[in-house]
Scaffold this active site. Structure first.
Site, PDB file in Angstrom:
ATOM      1  N   TYR A  45       0.830  -1.144   0.090  1.00  0.00           N
ATOM      2  CA  TYR A  45       0.198  -0.097   0.009  1.00  0.00           C
ATOM      3  C   TYR A  45       0.869   1.110   0.065  1.00  0.00           C
ATOM      4  O   TYR A  45       1.637   1.490   0.701  1.00  0.00           O
ATOM      5  CB  TYR A  45      -0.914  -0.122   1.194  1.00  0.00           C
ATOM      6  CG  TYR A  45      -1.640   1.279   1.340  1.00  0.00           C
ATOM      7  CD1 TYR A  45      -2.501   1.565   0.730  1.00  0.00           C
ATOM      8  CD2 TYR A  45      -1.310   2.289   2.186  1.00  0.00           C
ATOM      9  CE1 TYR A  45      -3.437   2.721   0.723  1.00  0.00           C
ATOM     10  CE2 TYR A  45      -1.717   3.589   2.582  1.00  0.00           C
ATOM     11  CZ  TYR A  45      -3.029   3.651   1.673  1.00  0.00           C
ATOM     12  OH  TYR A  45      -3.659   4.976   1.323  1.00  0.00           O
ATOM     13  N   HIS A  75      -2.371  16.440  -1.924  1.00  0.00           N
ATOM     14  CA  HIS A  75      -2.860  16.528  -0.667  1.00  0.00           C
ATOM     15  C   HIS A  75      -2.646  17.949   0.034  1.00  0.00           C
ATOM     16  O   HIS A  75      -3.165  18.348   0.979  1.00  0.00           O
ATOM     17  CB  HIS A  75      -2.071  15.499   0.132  1.00  0.00           C
ATOM     18  CG  HIS A  75      -2.478  14.275  -0.055  1.00  0.00           C
ATOM     19  ND1 HIS A  75      -2.743  13.403  -1.250  1.00  0.00           N
ATOM     20  CD2 HIS A  75      -3.224  13.150   0.850  1.00  0.00           C
ATOM     21  CE1 HIS A  75      -3.200  12.471  -1.150  1.00  0.00           C
ATOM     22  NE2 HIS A  75      -3.756  11.998   0.050  1.00  0.00           N
ATOM     23  N   ASN A 187       1.717  11.000   6.550  1.00  0.00           N
ATOM     24  CA  ASN A 187       0.633   9.745   7.286  1.00  0.00           C
ATOM     25  C   ASN A 187       0.863   9.744   8.644  1.00  0.00           C
ATOM     26  O   ASN A 187       0.985   8.558   9.246  1.00  0.00           O
ATOM     27  CB  ASN A 187       0.726   8.477   6.677  1.00  0.00           C
ATOM     28  CG  ASN A 187      -0.390   7.688   6.400  1.00  0.00           C
ATOM     29  OD1 ASN A 187      -0.435   6.858   5.925  1.00  0.00           O
ATOM     30  ND2 ASN A 187      -1.740   8.420   6.583  1.00  0.00           N
ATOM     31  N   TYR A 271     -18.830  28.285  46.768  1.00  0.00           N
ATOM     32  CA  TYR A 271     -18.249  27.163  46.154  1.00  0.00           C
ATOM     33  C   TYR A 271     -16.853  27.460  45.736  1.00  0.00           C
ATOM     34  O   TYR A 271     -16.024  26.454  45.404  1.00  0.00           O
ATOM     35  CB  TYR A 271     -19.097  26.556  45.316  1.00  0.00           C
ATOM     36  CG  TYR A 271     -20.137  25.460  45.714  1.00  0.00           C
ATOM     37  CD1 TYR A 271     -20.326  25.603  47.106  1.00  0.00           C
ATOM     38  CD2 TYR A 271     -21.022  25.140  44.840  1.00  0.00           C
ATOM     39  CE1 TYR A 271     -21.437  24.702  47.411  1.00  0.00           C
ATOM     40  CE2 TYR A 271     -21.980  24.309  45.368  1.00  0.00           C
ATOM     41  CZ  TYR A 271     -22.427  24.010  46.408  1.00  0.00           C
ATOM     42  OH  TYR A 271     -23.285  23.549  46.976  1.00  0.00           O
ATOM     43  N   ARG A 274     -14.582  27.577  48.757  1.00  0.00           N
ATOM     44  CA  ARG A 274     -14.623  26.329  49.678  1.00  0.00           C
ATOM     45  C   ARG A 274     -14.347  24.929  48.688  1.00  0.00           C
ATOM     46  O   ARG A 274     -13.658  23.954  49.132  1.00  0.00           O
ATOM     47  CB  ARG A 274     -15.994  26.129  49.921  1.00  0.00           C
ATOM     48  CG  ARG A 274     -16.236  25.081  51.245  1.00  0.00           C
ATOM     49  CD  ARG A 274     -17.702  24.941  51.606  1.00  0.00           C
ATOM     50  NE  ARG A 274     -18.452  25.968  51.157  1.00  0.00           N
ATOM     51  CZ  ARG A 274     -19.962  25.534  51.056  1.00  0.00           C
ATOM     52  NH1 ARG A 274     -20.228  24.341  51.321  1.00  0.00           N
ATOM     53  NH2 ARG A 274     -20.875  26.351  50.683  1.00  0.00           N
ATOM     54  N   PHE A 326      -2.127   5.787  12.137  1.00  0.00           N
ATOM     55  CA  PHE A 326      -2.170   7.215  11.766  1.00  0.00           C
ATOM     56  C   PHE A 326      -3.345   7.756  12.525  1.00  0.00           C
ATOM     57  O   PHE A 326      -3.769   8.919  12.614  1.00  0.00           O
ATOM     58  CB  PHE A 326      -2.212   7.546  10.490  1.00  0.00           C
ATOM     59  CG  PHE A 326      -3.316   6.365   9.802  1.00  0.00           C
ATOM     60  CD1 PHE A 326      -4.724   6.601   9.872  1.00  0.00           C
ATOM     61  CD2 PHE A 326      -2.835   5.282   8.884  1.00  0.00           C
ATOM     62  CE1 PHE A 326      -5.571   5.561   9.192  1.00  0.00           C
ATOM     63  CE2 PHE A 326      -3.561   4.492   8.329  1.00  0.00           C
ATOM     64  CZ  PHE A 326      -4.981   4.631   8.439  1.00  0.00           C
ATOM     65  N   GLU A 411     -12.274   5.915   4.319  1.00  0.00           N
ATOM     66  CA  GLU A 411     -11.961   6.043   5.723  1.00  0.00           C
ATOM     67  C   GLU A 411     -13.258   6.964   6.232  1.00  0.00           C
ATOM     68  O   GLU A 411     -13.713   7.824   6.168  1.00  0.00           O
ATOM     69  CB  GLU A 411     -11.017   7.526   5.542  1.00  0.00           C
ATOM     70  CG  GLU A 411      -9.567   6.932   4.862  1.00  0.00           C
ATOM     71  CD  GLU A 411      -8.787   7.927   4.445  1.00  0.00           C
ATOM     72  OE1 GLU A 411      -8.970   9.041   4.422  1.00  0.00           O
ATOM     73  OE2 GLU A 411      -7.842   7.619   3.517  1.00  0.00           O
TER      74      GLU A 411
END
Length: 503
Positions: A45, A75, A187, A271, A274, A326, A411
């Protein structure tokens, strides 16, 4: 492996760790496996196949290098403003750290060039949006990687220019990628880990600042220290609350202000005084969880596929295994939790600011003004704190709750971890400003009780605050001073505890 402290140091300009002979040996063994796979023509791959939904398309050995260059170019489609230089430097450090562990199959020259970018202050220009936090931070890392091949854009000494020009300005040459290298560069989880790691470091400092702010506020309120008794906290058994209560006892022990109201008759404080150990302590524990996840990620290899050379001498060539390291979910969930924790820290602080400015409580003048009516004092500082807290509340919505499938459904579940990291840093920035406002209000309130003095530790803290924000004697614009104090708290210019206590 880098620690969170080392990540932050390199992000802010420190040199990266040196590249050594053992790094070269590990990388060389993995590279041999990749080259053997290319020569054999077996389907691997991203090496001899396409990517994502195109993984079934075979690519010839002759096109293996071209495939990697096309990958970076295709990309690099990020959007939005560029990431801060410190985040990109952190990405470079973590990318090099992952590759040098010898499971990515890249050549040593790639790591050497990445480290040289850090050493010579060449910072790729990386759009901040575009990662879905799975298959790595693909788009941002593609923009970063383009600079390594002489494309894209970078800054040198802060000046922006084309990537090839930036390399030449720094005396560097671009690399020609070979099989597997483009995929290894993009990646990984290096954006979410770098931005998230910086957010954790900022958050750790803010928690310590918030403890000091709460102690100063308690003194201004003339509040009780009884809720911090060790015996009370022991019955709960939670580590963070116990630690925060111990720190509050340490800060307040021996205070003249505490002694001055020992018999005041007040039964209980709000609060936000405290329950300071329980609330800030829970945030402290949350940050410990987030820091643990980030520290582990800094030691990880997060690209795909990964290369496992055979043990020396066994006659095997090794394996290339495709998996899912990844995927950003191990960071996305903790970083969403970080944003929520820091939002709570800011919200808790703002409530004390509101009370400090309310008339008559603990004998303090309205809005802590020396001349109420003629002067508005710190009235509008609380408005700013409220606006910042509201923004934190919006940013605290979990990014990971919004998975959107990509790559034609291959994906099909994404982490959105990059957005989780970036918005956690935004929450840290807003929270630092709220805590700065509380520190100024608490200091102003405490000074109205003079000549009484608090402990030496809190008097020192007050002096540190006053070095950046002098006491308000008459109305003036505090915007710049509060901004400087917030920045000092977030970046560690002003710290109230040793580094080992903060980390």
């Amino acid at each position: 492996m880098p620690t969170l402290v080392e990540l932050e140091a390199v992000a802010h300009g420190a040199p990266p760790p040196p590249f050594d002979r053992e790094d070269r040996r590990r990388m060389g063994a993995a590279r041999d496996v990749v080259e053997a796979a290319v020569a054999s023509g077996e389907p691997v791959y991203g090496v001899t196949t396409g990517f994502g939904q195109l993984a079934s398309v075979r690519v010839s050995a002759a096109d293996a290098a071209r495939l990697q260059i096309n990958l970076l170019r295709s990309h690099a489609v990020g959007a939005g403003p560029a990431l801060e230089a410190e985040v990109v430097r952190g990405m470079l450090l973590l990318l090099a750290a992952s590759l040098r562990r010898g499971h990515s199959g890249t050549r040593p020259e790639l790591v050497e060039l990445i480290l040289q970018l850090l050493e010579r202050d060449v910072v790729p220009v990386v759009p901040s949006r575009g990662s879905v936090g799975s298959s790595g931070d693909l788009a941002p890392l593609a923009h970063l990687a383009l600079v390594l091949i002489g494309e894209g854009e970078a800054t040198v000494g802060g000046e922006r220019m084309p990537g090839a020009q930036a390399l030449a300005r720094a005396g560097l040459r671009p690399l020609t990628l070979t099989a597997k290298e483009g995929l290894a560069l993009i990646n990984g989880t290096h954006l979410m880990a770098a931005a998230g790691g910086l957010a954790v470091r900022e958050g750790q400092r803010l928690v310590e600042a918030a403890i000091v702010a709460a102690a100063l506020s308690l003194e201004a309120f003339k509040g009780s220290t009884v809720p911090f008794d060790e015996r009370l906290l022991a019955t709960r058994g939670q580590p963070g609350p116990a630690r925060v209560a111990a720190r509050l006892r340490e800060l307040l022990a021996g205070s003249d202000v505490v002694a001055s109201h020992a018999d005041c008759g007040r039964v209980q404080d709000p609060y936000t005084l405290r329950c300071a150990p329980q609330v800030i302590g829970a945030i402290y524990d949350a940050l410990a969880y987030v820091a643990g996840a980030l520290e582990r990620e800094l030691a990880a290899v997060t690209d795909n596929p990964l290369v496992f050379p055979a043990p020396s001498g066994d006659g095997e060539s090794g394996e290339v295994l495709a998996g899912g390291n990844f995927h950003g979910q191990p960071l996305s969930l903790p970083l969403d939790h970080l944003a929520l924790a820091l939002c709570e820290l800011a919200s808790f602080s703002e409530r004390r600011v509101y009370a400090l400015l309310s008339p008559s409580y603990a004998g303090l003048p309205a809005f802590l003004s020396p001349q109420p009516g003629l002067g508005s004092g710190l009235m509008i500082a609380q408005y700013t704190a409220a606006a910042l807290v509201n923004e934190c509340q919006v940013l605290a919505h979990p990014a990971g709750a919004g998975s959107i499938p990509t790559s034609a459904g291959t994906e099909d579940f994404n982490s959105m971890g990059a957005l989780a990291a970036l918005k956690a840093r935004e929450v840290a920035e807003r929270a630092s400003h709220v805590i700065a406002i509380e520190l100024v209000c608490a200091s102003q309130g405490l000074e109205f009780h003079r000549p009484l003095r608090t402990t030496a530790a809190l008097e020192r803290a007050l002096e540190q605050v006053r070095a950046l924000v002098p006491r308000l004697e008459e109305d003036r614009s505090l915007a710049g001073e509060l901004g400087d104090l917030a920045e000092a708290l977030r970046t560690g210019v002003l710290v109230f505890a040793p580094e080992e206590a903060i980390a």
